[in-house]
Design a protein around this motif. Structure first.
Motif, PDB file in Angstrom:
ATOM      1  N   LEU A   1      14.166  14.226   1.034  1.00 16.26           N
ATOM      2  CA  LEU A   1      13.394  13.019   1.370  1.00 16.26           C
ATOM      3  C   LEU A   1      13.514  11.962   0.274  1.00 16.26           C
TER       4      LEU A   1
ATOM      5  N   GLY B   1       9.770   5.555   3.232  1.00 16.30           N
ATOM      6  CA  GLY B   1       8.569   6.235   3.719  1.00 16.30           C
ATOM      7  C   GLY B   1       7.769   6.733   2.524  1.00 16.30           C
TER       8      GLY B   1
ATOM      9  N   VAL C   1       5.712   5.277   7.550  1.00 18.92           N
ATOM     10  CA  VAL C   1       7.017   4.618   7.476  1.00 18.92           C
ATOM     11  C   VAL C   1       6.936   3.301   8.243  1.00 18.92           C
TER      12      VAL C   1
ATOM     13  N   TRP D   1      17.680   4.840   9.892  1.00 17.67           N
ATOM     14  CA  TRP D   1      16.865   5.361   8.772  1.00 17.67           C
ATOM     15  C   TRP D   1      15.670   6.148   9.293  1.00 17.67           C
TER      16      TRP D   1
ATOM     17  N   GLU E   1      14.807  10.135   8.736  1.00 22.20           N
ATOM     18  CA  GLU E   1      13.519  10.582   8.199  1.00 22.20           C
ATOM     19  C   GLU E   1      12.841  11.528   9.190  1.00 22.20           C
TER      20      GLU E   1
END
Ligand code: SF4
Length: 230
Positions: free
Chosen positions: A3, A46, A112, A135, A139
């Motif tokens: 992450l 995020g 996010v 993106w 995530e």
């Protein structure tokens, strides 16, 4: 960790020429009240729990909010509303989110933005939304083993979330679930059911006019809180 690596990659993205120009111009010119502060001026990763049961999907960073502080929803009026509500329903340790080192922590929750760079007038174009979607896809893929509830803020957040779920091969009802405040839909994720909740975005446009009230936001986030620690 994966992450953090994703966040680092996002923070250097320059795929949208118009948004790169805007985020950097705002950061260079600054608002008078923040003239002494450094501005982040880059995409917003995020933030929150790395193994969240609840994933909140907003629209895009504010020019003098997250684009200044570098942390999603931090330092603007929308964030004031969001974090105060998260605190009231037990998902944040404090009601305010002022800067990236203010001690704020979220419980079982991550936030996010559907579009990671601040857009002029808070309005990303269709092409910009599409360019940024991968993106969110990445995530969501990393978070999917943990996420039980998705909270979409506004119709752009709703559409981005459903799009990401569909591209990931999740079961999404047809016809497409309609956005509304308090809307709910059940999606079939790779690790079981995930409940999608809709909330009006806590933008000033909605909060000043009374279209979104604190009890309305608390009702949706309180429902989401029921998915944490169970
Ligand atoms: Fe990259 Fe998304 Fe920013 Fe476009 S909006 S430059 S795709 S991070």
């Amino acid at each position: 960790d994966r992450l953090a690596a994703l966040g680092a990659r996002i923070s250097t993205c320059r795929r949208c020429p118009r948004l790169v120009r805007w985020r950097e111009q705002v950061a260079a010119e600054k608002r008078a009240a923040y003239a002494e502060e450094p501005y982040w001026g880059r995409p917003i990763a995020g933030w929150g729990d790395p193994e969240p049961a609840v994933l909140v999907v907003g629209l895009a960073p504010a020019a003098h909010g997250a684009n200044r502080t570098g942390r999603v929803f931090t330092g603007d009026r929308s964030g004031d509303w969001l974090f105060a509500s998260l605190h009231r329903v037990g998902l944040a340790n404090q009601p305010t989110s002022v800067h990236a080192a203010d001690g704020l922590a979220l419980r079982g929750t991550r936030i996010v933005a559907a579009v990671r760079c601040a857009p002029p007038d808070n309005k990303p174009t269709t092409a910009e939304k599409a360019r940024c979607a991968p993106w969110l896809d990445r995530e969501l893929a990393l978070l999917a083993p943990h996420v039980r509830c998705l909270v979409a803020l506004g119709s752009i957040g709703w559409d981005a979330t459903l799009g990401a779920a569909r591209r990931a091969g999740w079961e999404v009802p047809r016809p497409k679930p309609r956005f509304g405040h308090g809307a709910e839909s059940v999606l079939g994720g790779p690790h079981g059911e995930v409940v999608l909740l809709g909330s009006f975005h806590p933008s000033q446009q909605n909060t000043f006019t009374g279209r979104l009230t604190e009890p309305m936001l608390d009702a949706v986030l309180g429902r989401a809180a029921g998915f944490v620690d169970r």
